[in-house]
Scaffold this motif. Structure first.
Motif, PDB file in Angstrom:
ATOM      1  N   SER A 108       0.741  -1.579  -0.099  1.00  0.00           N
ATOM      2  CA  SER A 108       0.434   0.335  -0.299  1.00  0.00           C
ATOM      3  C   SER A 108       0.786   1.397   0.110  1.00  0.00           C
ATOM      4  N   TYR A 109       2.383   0.751  -0.203  1.00  0.00           N
ATOM      5  CA  TYR A 109       3.313   2.159  -0.251  1.00  0.00           C
ATOM      6  C   TYR A 109       2.718   2.934  -1.134  1.00  0.00           C
ATOM      7  N   ILE A 110       2.499   4.821  -1.156  1.00  0.00           N
ATOM      8  CA  ILE A 110       2.941   5.395  -1.846  1.00  0.00           C
ATOM      9  C   ILE A 110       3.789   6.347  -1.930  1.00  0.00           C
ATOM     10  N   PRO A 111       4.434   6.559  -2.857  1.00  0.00           N
ATOM     11  CA  PRO A 111       6.128   7.461  -2.398  1.00  0.00           C
ATOM     12  C   PRO A 111       5.257   9.250  -2.498  1.00  0.00           C
ATOM     13  N   ASP A 112       3.812   8.875  -3.481  1.00  0.00           N
ATOM     14  CA  ASP A 112       3.805  10.612  -3.393  1.00  0.00           C
ATOM     15  C   ASP A 112       2.758  11.039  -2.529  1.00  0.00           C
ATOM     16  N   THR A 113       3.398  12.219  -1.946  1.00  0.00           N
ATOM     17  CA  THR A 113       2.363  12.820  -1.554  1.00  0.00           C
ATOM     18  C   THR A 113       0.936  13.330  -2.245  1.00  0.00           C
ATOM     19  N   VAL A 114       1.082  14.283  -3.421  1.00  0.00           N
ATOM     20  CA  VAL A 114      -0.057  14.427  -3.765  1.00  0.00           C
ATOM     21  C   VAL A 114      -0.316  14.001  -4.984  1.00  0.00           C
ATOM     22  N   ASP A 115      -1.581  13.563  -5.660  1.00  0.00           N
ATOM     23  CA  ASP A 115      -1.578  13.012  -7.021  1.00  0.00           C
ATOM     24  C   ASP A 115      -1.808  14.098  -7.616  1.00  0.00           C
ATOM     25  N   LEU A 116      -1.397  14.744  -8.676  1.00  0.00           N
ATOM     26  CA  LEU A 116      -1.840  15.988  -9.211  1.00  0.00           C
ATOM     27  C   LEU A 116      -2.805  15.494 -10.355  1.00  0.00           C
ATOM     28  N   THR A 117      -2.513  14.417 -10.460  1.00  0.00           N
ATOM     29  CA  THR A 117      -4.056  13.749 -11.986  1.00  0.00           C
ATOM     30  C   THR A 117      -4.910  13.582 -10.785  1.00  0.00           C
ATOM     31  N   GLU A 118      -5.486  14.015  -9.994  1.00  0.00           N
ATOM     32  CA  GLU A 118      -6.275  13.982  -9.570  1.00  0.00           C
ATOM     33  C   GLU A 118      -6.684  15.643  -8.719  1.00  0.00           C
ATOM     34  N   ASP A 119      -6.056  15.808  -7.853  1.00  0.00           N
ATOM     35  CA  ASP A 119      -5.882  16.996  -7.668  1.00  0.00           C
ATOM     36  C   ASP A 119      -5.558  18.400  -8.829  1.00  0.00           C
ATOM     37  N   HIS A 138       7.131  15.766  -0.691  1.00  0.00           N
ATOM     38  CA  HIS A 138       6.349  15.597  -1.441  1.00  0.00           C
ATOM     39  C   HIS A 138       6.981  14.098  -2.304  1.00  0.00           C
ATOM     40  N   THR A 139       7.229  13.254  -1.892  1.00  0.00           N
ATOM     41  CA  THR A 139       7.179  12.074  -1.285  1.00  0.00           C
ATOM     42  C   THR A 139       7.815  11.702   0.437  1.00  0.00           C
ATOM     43  N   ASN A 140       6.837  10.059   0.103  1.00  0.00           N
ATOM     44  CA  ASN A 140       7.047  10.322   1.851  1.00  0.00           C
ATOM     45  C   ASN A 140       6.463  10.598   3.381  1.00  0.00           C
ATOM     46  N   TYR A 141       5.812  11.641   2.585  1.00  0.00           N
ATOM     47  CA  TYR A 141       5.613  12.329   4.164  1.00  0.00           C
ATOM     48  C   TYR A 141       3.986  11.575   4.625  1.00  0.00           C
ATOM     49  N   TYR A 142       4.047  10.920   3.666  1.00  0.00           N
ATOM     50  CA  TYR A 142       2.536   9.747   4.605  1.00  0.00           C
ATOM     51  C   TYR A 142       3.051   8.324   4.626  1.00  0.00           C
ATOM     52  N   ALA A 143       4.368   7.650   4.559  1.00  0.00           N
ATOM     53  CA  ALA A 143       5.143   6.934   4.649  1.00  0.00           C
ATOM     54  C   ALA A 143       4.815   6.097   5.428  1.00  0.00           C
ATOM     55  N   TYR A 190       8.874  13.434  13.658  1.00  0.00           N
ATOM     56  CA  TYR A 190       8.921  11.222  14.423  1.00  0.00           C
ATOM     57  C   TYR A 190       8.061  10.944  14.752  1.00  0.00           C
ATOM     58  N   GLU A 191       7.846   9.575  14.211  1.00  0.00           N
ATOM     59  CA  GLU A 191       6.772   9.127  14.197  1.00  0.00           C
ATOM     60  C   GLU A 191       7.620   7.538  14.334  1.00  0.00           C
ATOM     61  N   VAL A 192       6.747   7.262  14.918  1.00  0.00           N
ATOM     62  CA  VAL A 192       7.045   5.676  15.685  1.00  0.00           C
ATOM     63  C   VAL A 192       5.704   4.774  15.690  1.00  0.00           C
ATOM     64  N   PRO A 193       5.640   3.555  14.958  1.00  0.00           N
ATOM     65  CA  PRO A 193       5.083   2.511  14.309  1.00  0.00           C
ATOM     66  C   PRO A 193       3.888   2.017  15.219  1.00  0.00           C
ATOM     67  N   ALA A 194       2.892   1.998  15.131  1.00  0.00           N
ATOM     68  CA  ALA A 194       1.707   1.619  16.001  1.00  0.00           C
ATOM     69  C   ALA A 194       2.477  -0.029  16.905  1.00  0.00           C
ATOM     70  N   GLY A 195       2.490   0.159  17.614  1.00  0.00           N
ATOM     71  CA  GLY A 195       2.597  -1.516  18.221  1.00  0.00           C
ATOM     72  C   GLY A 195       4.340  -1.850  18.326  1.00  0.00           C
ATOM     73  N   ARG A 196       4.679  -0.250  18.002  1.00  0.00           N
ATOM     74  CA  ARG A 196       6.924  -0.690  18.364  1.00  0.00           C
ATOM     75  C   ARG A 196       6.483   1.023  19.194  1.00  0.00           C
ATOM     76  N   PRO A 197       5.940   0.964  20.380  1.00  0.00           N
ATOM     77  CA  PRO A 197       5.731   2.177  21.186  1.00  0.00           C
ATOM     78  C   PRO A 197       7.160   3.276  21.329  1.00  0.00           C
ATOM     79  N   SER A 198       6.981   4.351  21.425  1.00  0.00           N
ATOM     80  CA  SER A 198       8.680   4.581  21.751  1.00  0.00           C
ATOM     81  C   SER A 198       9.160   4.743  23.225  1.00  0.00           C
TER      82      SER A 198
END
Lengths: 672, 672
Positions: free
Chosen positions: B392-403, B618-623, B655-663
């Motif tokens: 489900s990984y999508i590198p791009d933060t904004v899809d300019l085709t849709e937006d 531009h990429t990975n903001y939501y990765a 700074y993000e810590v994955p769910a289930g792997r708490p900081s």
């Protein structure tokens, strides 16, 4: 009744040929006494074109139940006659209190179609057939199985409906396609400017699809081996017309179109059959209806796609399914399943070959009227419980549809005998002034029937001596004549050895312990005195000179008065008289009265005796039973005697012990 | 070579337009240096018509591998140019010792087709798409999965081939149909007298099928509820033309034909997919090839028959599959799978909308030439092993085709910046006299590209800031210009709180136990001194002002000489420099150098740091990663800052810590 309102032909009324006179005694003769109507309105074209010509191609069907004889009449006729029919119904039948009119077509016809399909599969022997264009016998009829479910019905009307039928009440439309008969007709009309469906099929039967279709070899120069595609396979329907500048013939285009549509339907049918794990696939609808060209292409397609795993099956009475279903739906309070039904060969037109090259006169007739009559039997018919393998049981010894020489002989034989039959019929009813007229009518009808069977031996399923005899019985009935005489006289027996001579084995057997219970079809012998119970099965209705159950009852009582063995047997319930359920001079062990089957089971019957030409030679000669059996007859026909390798009046005495159930002879042998 | 002999156009040679001058630098510029040829001859029509016009509709494709840049060139052009091309090949390429010419088309093309299909599915991001005619974005591109098998390929050429592909080397033609593109073309030509395929589609797009087809409501007055058939469903294709006397318009007939064929193929595809339990179904072949009308009808049909369970997927480079496969077959000794490939946006035409109503100029171009260039990367690209859910990984933060709004802004932004880029490019190469000319060429090309993307944002899959940046990189490369300058300057940091401010959480974390290994994309910080191993991943090729791996090697050595921590890190193998596999200013975590992935795994990397606008915004903001991550950037673009709710030069410190792997913060909390 609501559906009836849809038969509003007011717009086309003016353009209809009102001068057509129906042959009333032929077609509508039974309508006046009818209590119930079931009309299946097969409206193929509607709503977009109310003008003139279109309507005349529609088919309407009407079914009427005649109460007196418990017989169903189905009449299929062209739309041109609908006015006359409706007038007739209005004048004679509507607004009388006893009439019930049900009409189908639109809305609920799928239920009717399935009901009708279940009915014919269950009740009409040799209803389903495989079509093989180039085989000796074009039609290969299937034996009727009591277990008809599940099956797939592919109904090809304007479009295609693919229906999975799982039980009497459970069916589902699992698929369909918009590429159907309407597409052949519609595209065909646009391509060839030929408006009539039949003419389009005729064009197709003369065309060469290879001049329009692109074949695998047109692309690859030959086969495409690695993908398993042969060179002659159609790669692209109409592929050649994409860029070629030339004109294509109407015939070639029609043929290509027919192939395209048939192959597509065949493939879809196969895929749905595979997905739902169904091996029996029946095809119906106006696209198929008796047209050899479409049956051939569909069959070819099914064979191609399933590699022979699934057979395309067609139905002799496919065109009546809706009407039959409509009637059954209307008669549901009667519980039609408590009865059995038989096709009346006298009142039914039979399957027509509408091959354009063949018998155009009959084609025309078929297009105008087509009839089906079903006799209702007030009992359920079942298999003899002693049949070794009911599913493979075939009553008839010779299939005259396949055996052309035998067919020729027997048709000739029956025609030759006709004058004698008529003469005897008149002679046997000296006090009936109308007997002569009736006998003459019978002669004409039977001669016509034999003529038809000569051209279309497949008309009523497999042609057999039994069906020829039964047809005559049905015609006797129609002509209201009684023939108290026999064609063949009884001679018994000549000197041994007989043609088939198991007498010694039987004699040995007789020395052993007595049988528990013997089932006799028709005749009697001295078994009662050995302690064996005897079940005498005789015909339910009259046929030839065969004794009927009613007659046998009286006869037995008279004999009992003179014979103590018989008297004791009756008294001690060791001699039982049961009707067989048949009205034929032959014997179909898969259609016996349910009561007889029960008695056979209860008495633990271990011997079946079948006697006479009709029951032991024409039918059941090869029947395998699960108990001991005796088949006895004198061959009273020189041609048949010749065929079997004997002489006229040869004796057949066939004593059989089923494999795995050795006779006492062999059980007596100890291993040495 | 044998296949090559089949390109015998001698009969049509005389009628060909020999005066056409190819734009050689555009189309064949790389052919002269080519060592390998792979020609896919798409012969749709053969053997039955060798005359004139027909041939001009054929498509031929040529693929050439240019050794110098390790780039594949595929050129698709109309048959009209085949003579010119063959002459070119003969004059320049044949009979020189280094050349290898392979041609496919006929015989073995199915293998080539499948090879090509596997290749594009595996190597070209956003290759497959779902088509939604009425949606905001007509094309919905699918993310590339490493696991592409099994799938169903429905190739609709003249006929239809349905192929189940189970692995790189295992495929089977499980079905097919003769009702395909040739049928649409052939029947369409007969019905409408329109000979050109494209024109037929154009007619179809304007027609109303309901005037030719018989709908369920035409028969039943409405829906047929009990069978689940809606009123608008086609009951019979061309059903209305069966009996109606009226003339039907070309448009209506073409539309009806298109529906008939598309629905049929869709249904067959669904049934085969169900039978073989396949959920991914790709459609290709000249019937589909970029035609919105056919993609729409096929999609509609698939949705109808599978009730949404199966999606119809199309391929951007479907027209190249045969040529790509032919090349791969020819290059098998090279083991093409040891490389990775990327689409070169500069040298590829991109997907055209051939909607007849839209951009007819481009349609014409598309019909003449169509190009695909693939850059070969000398390494395999894989997913970052730390991605939480690679599928489900999508590198791009904004899809300019849709937006559409975002698209408008960024296209404007890149166009505005163009002059500056060109100026800096010239300025940075003062000793190169040809720099100005090259820069001008670059400006023209990029402007044209932006123009194309404005009309066809879907040309290279989803349009993103990344793809716009990459396109510019590819064009730099083509124009042989180097831009040693940056568009955006670095400002870091402004006063807190920042736009995204996890600094306090990160600060808390830093107080806890050190990370085992940190993966840095590009920059560096003080983690080495805490005992954390550091993997520095830098670009493999130049992009913007980003440091490349080569440069970083030199730089790190220089720093090590001055800094003991760095020196010790390098010495003790706790600081590792690895190339990312990318040449983009952005970062696609699903296409990373295999070596990097191995290092990440071996080092048990538990921290990923991504820095900069291109990689973290531009990429990975939501990765979502399966370990802790830091995403840091300064928003150096006022529009984007606005969009994200901040000001120009806002700081993002995520700074993000994955769910289930708490900081450590939260693990320190004891339940109270």
């Amino acid at each position: 009744m609501a559906e009836c309102g849809r038969v509003d032909s007011s717009t086309s009324r003016h353009t209809m040929d009102k001068s057509i006179t129906l042959p009333p005694d032929e077609i509508f003769r039974n309508l006046e006494n009818a209590k119930r109507f079931a009309i299946d309105i097969v409206a193929k074209v509607r709503s977009f074109d109310h003008t003139a010509k279109a309507a005349s191609d529609k088919l309407y069907e009407i079914s009427v139940q005649e109460e007196v004889t418990a017989r169903l009449h189905f009449i299929k006729f062209e739309n041109a006659y609908i006015e006359t029919c409706l007038d007739f119904i209005k004048d004679h039948l509507v607004n009388t209190e006893t009439k019930v009119i049900k009409a189908t077509g639109g809305g609920d016809e799928m239920t009717c179609l399935i009901k009708g399909c279940n009915f014919v599969l269950r009740n009409i022997p040799h209803e389903a057939f495989v079509y093989a264009k180039h085989a000796d016998s074009e039609f290969r009829f299937q034996t009727t199985h009591p277990d008809i479910f599940p099956y797939l019905l592919v109904n090809i009307g304007s479009g295609v409906s693919i229906v999975k039928v799982e039980s009497e009440d459970k069916f589902e439309r699992i698929g369909g396609s918009s590429i159907g008969g309407g597409t052949f007709w519609g595209l065909g009309a646009l391509l060839t400017k030929t408006k009539r469906f039949d003419e389009l099929l005729q064009l197709a039967s003369k065309g060469q699809h290879t001049s329009v279709d692109m074949l695998v070899k047109d692309i690859y120069g030959g086969s495409y081996g690695s993908l398993g595609l042969t060179g002659d396979l159609i790669a692209s329907s109409f592929g050649k017309s994409a860029t070629a500048e030339k004109e294509f013939s109407k015939e070639d285009m029609a043929k290509s179109l027919l192939h395209m549509i048939s192959n597509d339907i065949g493939q879809l049918a196969c895929l749905y059959a595979k997905l739902h794990n169904l091996s029996r696939v029946y095809f119906g609808g106006f696209f198929i209806r008796g047209h050899p060209v479409t049956m051939h292409t569909i069959t070819y397609s099914i064979n191609f796609f399933t590699k022979g795993e699934v057979q395309a099956l067609f139905l002799r009475h496919e065109g009546y399914l809706g009407a039959i279903g409509a009637f059954l739906k209307g008669a549901e309070e009667d519980n039609p399943n408590q009865y059995s039904w038989g096709e009346n060969y006298a009142g039914s037109s039979g399957l027509m070959s509408v091959s354009p090259d063949m018998n155009p006169m009959q084609r025309a007739r078929s297009g105008t009227f087509d009839m089906l009559e079903m006799d209702r039997l007030e009992r359920q018919l079942v298999n003899l419980p002693l049949l070794q393998d009911p599913s493979s049981y075939i009553p008839d010894t010779v299939d005259l549809t396949e055996d052309a020489l035998a067919r020729e002989y027997w048709l000739y034989c029956f025609e030759e005998a006709l004058d004698g039959v008529v003469k005897r019929a008149v002679a046997s009813q000296p006090d009936m002034p109308e007997a002569a007229e009736r006998a003459e009518k019978f002669r004409q009808k039977y001669r016509h029937k034999l003529q038809t069977l000569r051209h279309q031996p497949f008309a009523y399923g497999s042609l057999t001596v039994r069906s020829l005899l039964d047809t005559r019985e049905h015609l006797h009935d129609v002509a209201h004549i009684l023939v108290h005489n026999c064609l063949f006289c009884l001679f018994f027996p000549s000197e041994r050895p007989w043609l088939v001579d198991c007498y010694d084995q039987w004699f040995e057997r007789i020395k052993g312990p007595p049988h528990k219970c013997a089932l006799f079809f028709v005749d009697n012998s001295g078994l009662l005195s050995r302690g064996t119970e005897v079940v005498l099965a005789s015909n339910s209705g009259p046929a030839l000179n065969d004794v009927t159950n009613g007659e046998l009852q009286i006869l037995t009582e008279k004999i009992a008065a003179m014979d103590s063995v018989i008297q004791a047997g009756l008294k001690e319930d060791r001699l039982t008289l049961v009707q067989s359920g048949s009205s034929s001079p032959c014997l179909d062990l898969s259609r016996l009265d349910k009561v007889l089957a029960t008695v056979v089971r209860e008495r633990k019957t271990d011997l079946v005796i079948i006697e006479g030409m009709g029951r032991a030679i024409h039918t059941n000669y090869y029947a395998m039973l699960s108990c001991e059996s005796l088949k006895m007859a004198v061959i009273k026909n020189s041609w048949l005697a010749d065929r079997l390798g004997g002489k006229l009046f040869s004796v057949v005495f066939k004593y059989e012990v089923p494999a795995g159930r050795p006779s006492l002879d062999s059980t007596a042998l100890t291993p040495s």
